[in-house]
Design an enzyme around this catalytic site. Structure first.
Site, PDB file in Angstrom:
ATOM      1  N   CYS A  80       0.844  -1.198   0.000  1.00 31.01           N
ATOM      2  CA  CYS A  80       0.000   0.000   0.000  1.00 31.01           C
ATOM      3  C   CYS A  80       0.882   1.252   0.000  1.00 31.01           C
ATOM      4  O   CYS A  80       1.715   1.421   0.893  1.00 31.01           O
ATOM      5  CB  CYS A  80      -0.900  -0.009   1.235  1.00 31.01           C
ATOM      6  SG  CYS A  80      -1.860   1.501   1.441  1.00 31.01           S
ATOM      7  N   CYS A 101      -0.066   4.316   0.459  1.00 33.35           N
ATOM      8  CA  CYS A 101      -0.718   5.420   1.161  1.00 33.35           C
ATOM      9  C   CYS A 101      -0.442   5.436   2.660  1.00 33.35           C
ATOM     10  O   CYS A 101      -1.096   6.152   3.404  1.00 33.35           O
ATOM     11  CB  CYS A 101      -2.223   5.355   0.902  1.00 33.35           C
ATOM     12  SG  CYS A 101      -2.613   5.381  -0.845  1.00 33.35           S
ATOM     13  N   CYS A 141      -1.518  -5.046  -1.211  1.00 35.78           N
ATOM     14  CA  CYS A 141      -2.826  -4.860  -1.851  1.00 35.78           C
ATOM     15  C   CYS A 141      -3.330  -6.155  -2.487  1.00 35.78           C
ATOM     16  O   CYS A 141      -2.568  -6.815  -3.188  1.00 35.78           O
ATOM     17  CB  CYS A 141      -2.708  -3.771  -2.911  1.00 35.78           C
ATOM     18  SG  CYS A 141      -4.282  -3.247  -3.608  1.00 35.78           S
ATOM     19  N   CYS A 153      -5.147  -5.124   0.921  1.00 31.80           N
ATOM     20  CA  CYS A 153      -4.745  -5.255   2.326  1.00 31.80           C
ATOM     21  C   CYS A 153      -5.825  -5.977   3.140  1.00 31.80           C
ATOM     22  O   CYS A 153      -6.951  -6.176   2.685  1.00 31.80           O
ATOM     23  CB  CYS A 153      -4.461  -3.878   2.911  1.00 31.80           C
ATOM     24  SG  CYS A 153      -5.918  -2.815   3.005  1.00 31.80           S
ATOM     25  N   CYS A 161     -10.635   0.656   2.070  1.00 32.71           N
ATOM     26  CA  CYS A 161      -9.404   0.944   1.343  1.00 32.71           C
ATOM     27  C   CYS A 161      -8.931   2.346   1.703  1.00 32.71           C
ATOM     28  O   CYS A 161      -9.526   3.345   1.291  1.00 32.71           O
ATOM     29  CB  CYS A 161      -9.636   0.821  -0.164  1.00 32.71           C
ATOM     30  SG  CYS A 161      -8.161   1.162  -1.152  1.00 32.71           S
TER      31      CYS A 161
END
Length: 102
Positions: free
Chosen positions: A53, A55, A72, A74, A83
């Protein structure tokens, strides 16, 4: 979306489309967000061998990849359709578009 991308980006795009359809989730109505997330996933796939991920902040990305929790899709996405990156959104999410293809 721009058409000249790495193999990893193309693979992440195909994965995202397939996963969105399978989970009945949708891409963000702002496709620039979707593109940035896919670029981050592809970069991590190239660098670490897994679509970690993009982010989240990690002290040790290699360790996180090995744990697989944030790869991902996750665990929160698989378990609750949550998400953090806004890549996969449920249709009741105010930012969800109507598309499952890119």
């Amino acid at each position: 979306m721009i058409e000249s991308y790495s193999d990893s980006f193309v693979a992440m795009k195909k994965f995202a489309e397939t996963y969105a359809k399978r989970t009945n989730t949708f891409f963000c109505n702002d496709l620039s967000i979707t593109q940035i997330v896919l670029e981050g996933l592809a970069k991590h796939k190239d660098e670490y061998g897994a679509p970690l991920c993009p982010c989240r902040h990690y002290d040790d990305k290699s360790e996180e990849v090995a744990s697989t929790y944030w790869n991902c899709p996750c665990v929160p996405m698989r378990e609750r359709k949550e998400c953090h990156c806004m890549l996969f959104l449920t249709k009741d999410n105010e930012f969800a578009g109507s598309s499952q293809t890119l």
